[in-house]
Design a protein around this motif. Structure first.
Motif, short mmCIF file in Angstrom:
data_model
loop_
_atom_site.label_atom_id
_atom_site.label_comp_id
_atom_site.label_asym_id
_atom_site.label_seq_id
_atom_site.Cartn_x
_atom_site.Cartn_y
_atom_site.Cartn_z
N GLN A 1 0.86 -1.20 0.08
CA GLN A 1 0.16 -0.15 -0.12
C GLN A 1 0.75 1.30 -0.10
O GLN A 1 0.77 2.33 -0.65
N ARG A 2 1.72 1.25 0.71
CA ARG A 2 2.68 2.44 0.88
C ARG A 2 3.23 2.92 -0.46
O ARG A 2 3.27 3.82 -0.73
N LEU A 3 4.07 1.84 -1.06
CA LEU A 3 4.55 2.37 -2.38
C LEU A 3 3.54 2.48 -3.29
O LEU A 3 3.77 3.49 -4.44
N ALA A 4 2.61 1.58 -3.62
CA ALA A 4 1.65 1.88 -4.71
C ALA A 4 0.92 2.97 -4.47
O ALA A 4 0.65 3.73 -5.65
N ILE A 5 0.39 3.50 -3.57
CA ILE A 5 -0.50 4.73 -3.32
C ILE A 5 0.43 5.90 -3.51
O ILE A 5 -0.03 6.83 -4.27
N ALA A 6 1.78 5.80 -3.28
CA ALA A 6 2.52 6.95 -3.34
C ALA A 6 2.89 6.96 -4.97
O ALA A 6 3.18 8.27 -5.29
N LEU A 7 2.76 6.07 -5.54
CA LEU A 7 2.92 6.01 -7.04
C LEU A 7 1.74 6.35 -7.91
O LEU A 7 1.73 6.26 -9.26
N GLY A 8 0.38 6.45 -7.11
CA GLY A 8 -0.58 6.74 -8.00
C GLY A 8 -1.77 5.53 -7.83
O GLY A 8 -2.76 6.03 -8.46
N ALA A 9 -1.73 4.62 -7.33
CA ALA A 9 -2.53 3.42 -6.93
C ALA A 9 -3.80 3.88 -6.08
O ALA A 9 -3.69 4.53 -5.21
N LYS A 10 -4.86 3.40 -6.43
CA LYS A 10 -6.17 3.90 -5.74
C LYS A 10 -6.11 2.39 -4.47
O LYS A 10 -6.24 1.28 -4.68
N PRO A 11 -6.37 3.05 -3.14
CA PRO A 11 -6.62 1.80 -2.25
C PRO A 11 -7.47 0.68 -2.41
O PRO A 11 -7.23 -0.20 -2.01
N LYS A 12 -8.32 1.14 -3.07
CA LYS A 12 -9.58 -0.14 -3.30
C LYS A 12 -9.27 -1.11 -4.32
O LYS A 12 -9.68 -2.12 -4.21
N THR A 13 -8.33 -0.82 -5.33
CA THR A 13 -7.68 -1.67 -6.05
C THR A 13 -6.96 -2.61 -5.40
O THR A 13 -6.89 -3.65 -5.88
N LEU A 14 -6.04 -2.06 -4.46
CA LEU A 14 -5.14 -2.60 -3.75
C LEU A 14 -5.76 -3.71 -2.75
O LEU A 14 -5.27 -4.91 -2.25
N ALA A 15 -7.11 -3.43 -2.30
CA ALA A 15 -7.85 -4.17 -1.46
C ALA A 15 -8.75 -5.35 -2.24
O ALA A 15 -9.41 -6.28 -1.69
N GLY A 16 -8.49 -5.16 -3.60
CA GLY A 16 -9.07 -5.97 -4.47
C GLY A 16 -8.53 -7.33 -4.96
O GLY A 16 -7.58 -7.96 -4.47
N LEU A 17 -9.07 -8.00 -6.09
CA LEU A 17 -8.34 -9.33 -6.52
C LEU A 17 -7.05 -9.08 -6.98
O LEU A 17 -6.10 -9.82 -6.61
N SER A 18 -6.53 -7.97 -7.59
CA SER A 18 -5.34 -7.77 -7.90
C SER A 18 -4.21 -7.43 -6.97
O SER A 18 -3.11 -7.57 -7.29
N GLY A 19 -4.76 -7.17 -5.69
CA GLY A 19 -3.74 -6.65 -4.43
C GLY A 19 -4.15 -7.85 -3.51
O GLY A 19 -3.53 -8.87 -3.72
N PHE A 20 -4.94 -7.60 -2.62
CA PHE A 20 -5.11 -8.56 -1.35
C PHE A 20 -5.62 -9.98 -1.82
O PHE A 20 -5.12 -11.02 -1.06
N GLY A 21 -6.32 -10.12 -2.92
CA GLY A 21 -6.92 -11.34 -3.27
C GLY A 21 -5.49 -12.42 -3.98
O GLY A 21 -5.37 -13.23 -3.44
N ASP A 22 -4.85 -11.66 -4.54
CA ASP A 22 -3.61 -12.32 -4.82
C ASP A 22 -2.65 -12.56 -4.17
O ASP A 22 -1.85 -13.49 -4.23
N LEU A 23 -2.39 -11.61 -3.25
CA LEU A 23 -1.45 -11.73 -2.00
C LEU A 23 -1.95 -12.97 -1.01
O LEU A 23 -0.94 -13.93 -1.00
N ALA A 24 -3.09 -13.03 -0.75
CA ALA A 24 -3.77 -14.18 -0.11
C ALA A 24 -3.48 -15.71 -0.75
O ALA A 24 -2.85 -16.41 -0.03
N LEU A 25 -3.78 -15.94 -1.88
CA LEU A 25 -3.42 -16.92 -2.84
C LEU A 25 -1.84 -17.43 -2.85
O LEU A 25 -1.46 -18.40 -2.57
N THR A 26 -0.90 -16.34 -3.29
CA THR A 26 0.22 -16.53 -3.60
C THR A 26 1.08 -16.92 -1.97
O THR A 26 2.09 -17.53 -2.22
N CYS A 27 0.68 -16.44 -1.12
CA CYS A 27 1.33 -16.36 0.04
C CYS A 27 1.06 -17.67 0.95
O CYS A 27 1.49 -18.11 1.98
N THR A 28 0.06 -18.32 0.51
CA THR A 28 -0.59 -19.88 1.13
C THR A 28 -0.57 -20.94 0.70
O THR A 28 -0.78 -21.88 1.20
N SER A 29 -0.14 -20.90 -0.87
CA SER A 29 -0.24 -22.14 -1.55
C SER A 29 1.12 -22.57 -1.84
O SER A 29 1.97 -21.82 -2.72
#
Length: 320
Positions: free
Chosen positions: A217-245
């Motif tokens: 969140q810190r880096l992406a938002i500083a570079l112009g990303a929207k918080p809701k995008t990072l909370a969605g599939l391409s952010g939190f969703g992908d993080l959850a899958l990739t870190c647990t399997s």
């Protein structure tokens, strides 16, 4: 409109299979002529995606010029090789809708896939398809949801074209958030795998994931990303899958680092180069990213996994 998938690794093959189950005008391109002939004969990609059969409607080709006749082209090219591929074939890809299906930050330029396309082929409509997904699930027709990011004028038609009964796409114009969410989660997945491989336990992995998400969140938002995008599939969703399997290449790579075991060098691990690229970006923009910096240091052999964990635990106490 016709679709070509450039790149016959596991993910490219899976996309081609699921799309050709729903359409009749899909081509899968691979550079290796011998591999293509084998796939044409066996109607499967045994080397990359065993047991997944090709639909009769799927065309497999090693003719890049013919494949690039399609109006929409999915680029399933590793991020670190994408710029060179685009430069080499710019004429063929001119004025096309180009959808990057890779995750990472180019080590040489610091650009994500969409930015790389836009800077190399300005006439193209540059988009990215990203989110929590495994190739075997997509090829098997299991329910999967992804994020499609790009210019608004092309998103809804593209969303319709690339969606299938089992593959659901959500669109956003926040390409920065979609790019960085997908890229940065791979780095955190390496750290998560290393924590488990080194025997630090599930609680340590949860901490790495949570604090890693804060870094994203810190880096992406500083570079112009929207918080809701990072909370969605391409952010939190992908993080959850990739870190647990253990099916995640980045997690498995990190696990091998932590456990001090061998890892298949033939597999592409996007997070390895991305860790260094993102660490450089963070320093350039003055963003605190201790987990990312630790992964970069481990990969550069400046720290061991145990030393990196000790350094992270010893950081000054602060408010969450």
């Amino acid at each position: 409109m016709s679709i070509s998938v450039l790149g016959a690794g596991a993910f490219g093959t899976a996309l081609a299979i699921t799309l050709s189950n729903a359409r009749t005008d899909v081509t899968l391109w691979a550079r290796d002529e011998v591999a293509v002939k084998t796939m044409q004969t066996t109607r499967m990609n045994a080397a990359r995606l065993p047991k997944a059969r090709f639909p009769k409607t799927l065309t497999v080709s090693s003719d890049l010029e013919a494949a690039c006749q399609a109006e929409t082209i999915l680029l399933v090219i590793p991020t670190q090789k994408l710029a060179a591929f685009l430069h080499s074939h710019a004429t063929l890809l001119d004025v096309k809708t180009l959808v990057a299906c890779c995750k990472g930050v180019d080590l040489a330029t610091g650009l994500g896939p969409v930015q790389t396309i836009a800077s190399t082929i300005p006439s193209a409509q540059a988009c990215i398809l990203t989110g929590p997904s495994f190739a075997v699930d997509i090829a098997a027709g299991l329910p999967t949801a992804l994020t499609l990011a790009g210019p608004k004028n092309c998103l809804e038609p593209l969303q319709e074209m690339l969606s299938t009964p089992a593959l659901r796409l959500y669109w956003t114009t926040d390409t920065v958030g979609a790019e960085l969410g997908g890229a940065l989660k791979n780095v955190i997945a390496i750290a998560s795998g290393a924590a488990i491989g080194a025997g630090f336990g599930e609680s340590a992995r949860a901490a790495v994931m949570t604090r890693g998400y804060a870094e994203i969140q810190r880096l992406a938002i500083a570079l112009g990303a929207k918080p809701k995008t990072l909370a969605g599939l391409s952010g939190f969703g992908d993080l959850a899958l990739t870190c647990t399997s253990a099916r995640s290449r980045n997690f498995s790579f990190g696990f091998a680092l932590g456990a001090k075991t061998e890892f298949d060098s033939g597999l592409t691990v996007e997070g390895a180069k991305t860790a260094e690229a993102v660490s450089n970006l963070a320093k350039k923009h003055g963003i605190d990213m201790p987990i990312t910096n630790a992964v970069a240091a481990i990969l550069a052999q400046r720290l061991t996994v145990s030393q990196a964990m000790e350094a992270l635990i010893a950081r000054p106490l602060k408010e969450e």
